[in-house]
Scaffold this motif. Sequence first.
Motif, mmCIF file in Angstrom:
data_model
loop_
_atom_site.group_PDB
_atom_site.id
_atom_site.type_symbol
_atom_site.label_atom_id
_atom_site.label_comp_id
_atom_site.label_asym_id
_atom_site.label_seq_id
_atom_site.Cartn_x
_atom_site.Cartn_y
_atom_site.Cartn_z
ATOM 1 N N PRO A 196 6.489 0.197 -13.088
ATOM 2 C CA PRO A 196 6.766 1.530 -12.281
ATOM 3 C C PRO A 196 6.266 1.119 -10.992
ATOM 4 C CG PRO A 196 4.688 1.841 -13.397
ATOM 5 C CD PRO A 196 5.391 0.472 -14.087
ATOM 6 N N PRO A 197 6.873 1.603 -9.787
ATOM 7 C CA PRO A 197 6.542 1.532 -8.385
ATOM 8 C C PRO A 197 5.032 1.414 -8.034
ATOM 9 C CG PRO A 197 8.391 3.025 -8.485
ATOM 10 C CD PRO A 197 7.815 2.952 -10.028
ATOM 11 N N TRP A 198 4.221 2.170 -8.689
ATOM 12 C CA TRP A 198 2.960 2.283 -8.386
ATOM 13 C C TRP A 198 2.277 1.073 -8.990
ATOM 14 C CZ3 TRP A 198 -0.976 1.496 -12.003
ATOM 15 C CH2 TRP A 198 -0.612 1.966 -13.223
ATOM 16 N N LEU A 199 2.509 0.558 -9.963
ATOM 17 C CA LEU A 199 2.093 -0.918 -10.493
ATOM 18 C C LEU A 199 2.331 -2.001 -9.782
ATOM 19 C CD1 LEU A 199 0.424 -2.000 -12.706
ATOM 20 C CD2 LEU A 199 2.459 -2.465 -14.153
ATOM 21 N N VAL A 200 3.590 -1.963 -9.281
ATOM 22 C CA VAL A 200 4.089 -3.057 -8.435
ATOM 23 C C VAL A 200 3.270 -3.037 -7.005
ATOM 24 C CG1 VAL A 200 5.940 -3.876 -6.922
ATOM 25 C CG2 VAL A 200 6.482 -3.142 -9.346
ATOM 26 N N GLY A 201 3.104 -1.991 -6.559
ATOM 27 C CA GLY A 201 2.257 -1.663 -5.135
ATOM 28 C C GLY A 201 0.757 -2.063 -5.523
ATOM 29 N N LEU A 202 0.379 -1.693 -6.614
ATOM 30 C CA LEU A 202 -1.280 -2.260 -6.766
ATOM 31 C C LEU A 202 -1.335 -3.524 -7.023
ATOM 32 C CD1 LEU A 202 -3.952 -1.358 -7.776
ATOM 33 C CD2 LEU A 202 -3.168 -1.372 -10.081
ATOM 34 N N LEU A 203 -0.405 -4.150 -7.788
ATOM 35 C CA LEU A 203 -0.617 -5.503 -7.838
ATOM 36 C C LEU A 203 -0.557 -6.416 -6.530
ATOM 37 C CD1 LEU A 203 1.444 -6.345 -11.121
ATOM 38 C CD2 LEU A 203 -0.999 -6.370 -10.916
ATOM 39 N N GLY A 204 0.767 -5.904 -5.614
ATOM 40 C CA GLY A 204 0.865 -6.328 -4.396
ATOM 41 C C GLY A 204 -0.394 -6.225 -3.377
ATOM 42 N N THR A 205 -0.934 -4.914 -3.688
ATOM 43 C CA THR A 205 -2.093 -4.735 -2.735
ATOM 44 C C THR A 205 -3.396 -5.644 -2.801
ATOM 45 O OG1 THR A 205 -1.399 -2.459 -2.612
ATOM 46 C CG2 THR A 205 -3.894 -2.715 -2.039
ATOM 47 N N ILE A 206 -3.450 -5.571 -4.279
ATOM 48 C CA ILE A 206 -4.793 -6.652 -4.648
ATOM 49 C C ILE A 206 -4.503 -8.163 -4.188
ATOM 50 C CG2 ILE A 206 -5.698 -7.660 -6.624
ATOM 51 C CD1 ILE A 206 -5.361 -5.035 -8.354
ATOM 52 N N SER A 207 -3.308 -8.637 -4.378
ATOM 53 C CA SER A 207 -3.031 -9.947 -3.709
ATOM 54 C C SER A 207 -3.176 -10.025 -2.224
ATOM 55 C CB SER A 207 -1.601 -10.418 -4.281
ATOM 56 O OG SER A 207 -0.775 -9.832 -3.859
ATOM 57 N N SER A 208 -2.562 -8.856 -1.779
ATOM 58 C CA SER A 208 -2.644 -8.935 -0.209
ATOM 59 C C SER A 208 -4.067 -8.744 0.250
ATOM 60 C CB SER A 208 -1.836 -7.707 0.409
ATOM 61 O OG SER A 208 -0.568 -7.826 -0.261
ATOM 62 N N GLY B 249 0.891 -1.206 -0.038
ATOM 63 C CA GLY B 249 -0.149 0.099 -0.131
ATOM 64 C C GLY B 249 0.800 1.438 -0.114
ATOM 65 N N CYS B 250 2.001 1.382 0.813
ATOM 66 C CA CYS B 250 2.820 2.331 0.931
ATOM 67 C C CYS B 250 3.524 2.556 -0.590
ATOM 68 C CB CYS B 250 3.996 2.209 1.942
ATOM 69 S SG CYS B 250 3.333 2.635 3.690
ATOM 70 N N GLN B 251 3.972 1.357 -1.265
ATOM 71 C CA GLN B 251 4.612 1.390 -2.369
ATOM 72 C C GLN B 251 3.482 2.095 -3.597
ATOM 73 O OE1 GLN B 251 6.597 -2.108 -3.715
ATOM 74 N NE2 GLN B 251 7.537 -1.188 -5.431
ATOM 75 N N LEU B 252 2.222 1.529 -3.366
ATOM 76 C CA LEU B 252 1.231 2.088 -4.374
ATOM 77 C C LEU B 252 1.152 3.563 -4.050
ATOM 78 C CD1 LEU B 252 -1.027 1.911 -6.443
ATOM 79 C CD2 LEU B 252 -2.848 1.309 -4.464
ATOM 80 N N ALA B 253 0.913 4.163 -2.971
ATOM 81 C CA ALA B 253 0.887 5.432 -2.646
ATOM 82 C C ALA B 253 2.049 6.213 -3.079
ATOM 83 C CB ALA B 253 0.394 5.585 -1.431
ATOM 84 N N GLY B 254 3.073 5.816 -2.870
ATOM 85 C CA GLY B 254 4.370 6.725 -3.057
ATOM 86 C C GLY B 254 4.619 6.700 -4.467
ATOM 87 N N GLY B 255 4.479 5.413 -5.170
ATOM 88 C CA GLY B 255 4.567 5.582 -6.642
ATOM 89 C C GLY B 255 3.734 6.451 -7.294
ATOM 90 N N ALA B 256 2.368 6.428 -6.739
ATOM 91 C CA ALA B 256 1.556 7.401 -7.453
ATOM 92 C C ALA B 256 1.615 8.660 -7.446
ATOM 93 C CB ALA B 256 -0.047 6.911 -6.985
ATOM 94 N N LEU B 257 2.103 9.073 -6.082
ATOM 95 C CA LEU B 257 2.409 10.579 -5.554
ATOM 96 C C LEU B 257 3.651 10.849 -6.456
ATOM 97 C CD1 LEU B 257 1.519 10.559 -1.888
ATOM 98 C CD2 LEU B 257 0.150 11.631 -3.808
ATOM 99 N N ALA B 258 4.613 10.182 -6.647
ATOM 100 C CA ALA B 258 5.961 10.366 -7.093
ATOM 101 C C ALA B 258 5.567 10.726 -8.582
ATOM 102 C CB ALA B 258 6.828 9.404 -6.812
ATOM 103 N N GLY B 259 4.583 9.942 -9.373
ATOM 104 C CA GLY B 259 4.614 10.078 -10.858
ATOM 105 C C GLY B 259 5.874 9.702 -11.557
ATOM 106 N N PRO B 260 6.239 10.401 -12.604
ATOM 107 C CA PRO B 260 7.084 10.034 -13.424
ATOM 108 C C PRO B 260 8.545 10.275 -13.002
ATOM 109 C CG PRO B 260 6.185 11.967 -14.256
ATOM 110 C CD PRO B 260 5.583 11.527 -13.170
ATOM 111 N N GLN B 261 8.730 10.974 -11.880
ATOM 112 C CA GLN B 261 9.930 11.213 -11.168
ATOM 113 C C GLN B 261 10.897 10.116 -11.005
ATOM 114 O OE1 GLN B 261 9.619 13.776 -7.844
ATOM 115 N NE2 GLN B 261 7.459 14.058 -7.977
ATOM 116 N N ALA B 262 12.125 10.254 -11.501
ATOM 117 C CA ALA B 262 13.274 9.302 -11.099
ATOM 118 C C ALA B 262 13.456 9.368 -9.644
ATOM 119 C CB ALA B 262 14.313 9.344 -12.111
#
Length: 237
Positions: free
Chosen positions: A209-221, A29-42
């Motif tokens: 991207p980090p948000w997609l990893v977070g989304l997939l992991g959140t769904i499975s969790s 969930g943190c990875q999803l939120a952090g990745g979504a808020l970060a956007g395309p920032q490297a």
Amino acid sequence: MAAGALGGLVAVLETYRGRDRVVRALCYGCQLAGGALAGPQASPSGLPRSLLAVSAQLSTCRTVLRLFDDFAMLSYSCGYGLGPKDEDRLVRGLSVLCNLANQLYYPCEHVAWAADTGIIRVGSQKWWTLSTALWASALLLGILRSLRVLFQLRRKLKQHKRSAPSPPSRKETKAQVRAEVLNILTDMADLANAIHWLPPGFLWAGRFPPWLVGLLGTISSLIGIYQASRGGNSEAE
């Protein structure tokens, strides 16, 4: 009602598996939120960076706790053995291979962790890759097993229609179908992430991207938490 909910949460957090499910959901969930808020920032900064850092810390926490999972997995594998004789042969074969992949996953991850911490002097990357490949293999075998079970359950439901079984029997079969569908969704989400963590060049490895990893992991969790709660309710009933 609030007291009951609090009591249920405490009961979950007091068990290792329950706590791991909650930590896993928070990690992704943190990875999803952090990745979504970060956007395309490297190189994200501020809140997105903090959320991604928390996610990394929770992931490390789970890695350390898995140092003690080998014996539980070994006990389960030995208990299952070659599977019940009355079970479908293909299901038994896939289950045995899945157990073997899971069993080998743990020591490989332990070696990788120990290499990263400097306990042993070997390159950790190849061990992380091997452990991820074993995890992906176990997930793929689990998906194939669930598909086989679904095929059998579907055939069983057709037989029920022709023989007009008792309502409880049909209801139980449908519940098994839902459980296997959820297992497939969970394993597919995790398999997508596992492939992402393999070395670049293999399918979509390294492209999420980090948000997609977070989304997939959140769904499975969340599916895992739902299944665990339904299992607990069934036992209570």
